[in-house]
Design a protein around this motif. Sequence first.
Motif, PDB file in Angstrom:
ATOM      1  N   UNK A  34       1.277  -1.123   0.103  1.00  0.00           N
ATOM      2  CA  UNK A  34      -0.129   0.314   0.203  1.00  0.00           C
ATOM      3  C   UNK A  34       0.478   0.932   0.246  1.00  0.00           C
ATOM      4  N   UNK A  35       1.456   1.873  -1.063  1.00  0.00           N
ATOM      5  CA  UNK A  35       1.819   3.901  -0.770  1.00  0.00           C
ATOM      6  C   UNK A  35       1.310   4.304   0.149  1.00  0.00           C
ATOM      7  N   UNK A  36       0.583   4.338   0.152  1.00  0.00           N
ATOM      8  CA  UNK A  36      -0.258   5.447   1.581  1.00  0.00           C
ATOM      9  C   UNK A  36       0.488   4.862   2.646  1.00  0.00           C
ATOM     10  N   UNK A  37       0.646   3.417   3.294  1.00  0.00           N
ATOM     11  CA  UNK A  37       1.520   3.162   3.958  1.00  0.00           C
ATOM     12  C   UNK A  37       2.898   3.383   4.143  1.00  0.00           C
ATOM     13  N   UNK A  38       3.513   3.057   2.729  1.00  0.00           N
ATOM     14  CA  UNK A  38       4.966   3.350   2.887  1.00  0.00           C
ATOM     15  C   UNK A  38       4.937   4.733   2.694  1.00  0.00           C
ATOM     16  N   UNK A  82       6.033   0.794  10.729  1.00  0.00           N
ATOM     17  CA  UNK A  82       5.184   0.574   9.736  1.00  0.00           C
ATOM     18  C   UNK A  82       3.559  -0.529  10.356  1.00  0.00           C
ATOM     19  N   UNK A  83       3.707  -0.332  11.311  1.00  0.00           N
ATOM     20  CA  UNK A  83       2.280  -1.259  12.044  1.00  0.00           C
ATOM     21  C   UNK A  83       1.617   0.194  11.908  1.00  0.00           C
ATOM     22  N   UNK A  84       2.024   1.085  12.998  1.00  0.00           N
ATOM     23  CA  UNK A  84       1.281   2.249  12.785  1.00  0.00           C
ATOM     24  C   UNK A  84       0.818   2.828  11.746  1.00  0.00           C
ATOM     25  N   UNK A  85       1.807   2.988  10.563  1.00  0.00           N
ATOM     26  CA  UNK A  85       1.218   2.869   9.535  1.00  0.00           C
ATOM     27  C   UNK A  85       0.584   2.253   8.353  1.00  0.00           C
ATOM     28  N   UNK A  86       0.337   0.982   8.576  1.00  0.00           N
ATOM     29  CA  UNK A  86      -0.161   0.318   8.105  1.00  0.00           C
ATOM     30  C   UNK A  86      -2.323   0.365   8.354  1.00  0.00           C
ATOM     31  N   UNK A  87      -2.173   0.088  10.067  1.00  0.00           N
ATOM     32  CA  UNK A  87      -3.220   0.037  10.452  1.00  0.00           C
ATOM     33  C   UNK A  87      -3.726   0.849  10.578  1.00  0.00           C
ATOM     34  N   UNK A  91      -5.497   3.564   6.427  1.00  0.00           N
ATOM     35  CA  UNK A  91      -6.852   3.417   6.127  1.00  0.00           C
ATOM     36  C   UNK A  91      -7.363   4.057   6.803  1.00  0.00           C
ATOM     37  N   UNK A  92      -7.191   5.375   7.257  1.00  0.00           N
ATOM     38  CA  UNK A  92      -7.471   6.869   7.161  1.00  0.00           C
ATOM     39  C   UNK A  92      -7.616   7.185   5.801  1.00  0.00           C
ATOM     40  N   UNK A  93      -7.703   7.072   4.268  1.00  0.00           N
ATOM     41  CA  UNK A  93      -7.460   7.599   3.141  1.00  0.00           C
ATOM     42  C   UNK A  93      -8.311   6.773   2.781  1.00  0.00           C
TER      43      UNK A  93
END
Length: 181
Positions: A34-38, A82-87, A91-93
Amino acid sequence: MTTFNERLPSATEFIQVPKPGRLRRIFAFPNPVNEFAARFTAGIVVFLALVAVITGQTWLVGLIAAGFVLRLAFGPRISPAALLSVNVLAPLLGEPRLVPGPPKRFAQGIGVVLSAAAFVLLLAGASLAGWTLIVLLVVAASLEAFIGLCLGCAIFGVLQRRGIIPAGICEECAKFSVQTV
């Protein structure tokens, strides 16, 4: 009769991890990503690195390096950023924007090299060199976080087009160009 060269594995065989098995599951990296998570993870790296530079806290550079090592080795399953970003953040986006995983993993490897070298240099007393590497990391992570330009992914694409990274590793990546960013 086979010659010595005919028995050598190809470059692809050296790079690829065997398909089945527990070891592969442990060291798995997602594909696609997921580019947003990256981008959120890159933003966290930018924040931590800027705090480290401004405050001169070498331990933060070690924390950044550890995060890159965790993401390189295990994908986003263990790294707190990464966990904060992915989870939480991505998802907010809404719906994920999926991009190939191999270039992102390659970019994590570049992050490991830069941050670990900076940490070692700072511990060895070579402050100017260490902080310079962290500033370079801030620039690269900022490009990813704020405009979606992954320098590691671009380098991956160039290396793949030149045959240094086999095309089979990521066929979609072989088509990457600056115009597609």
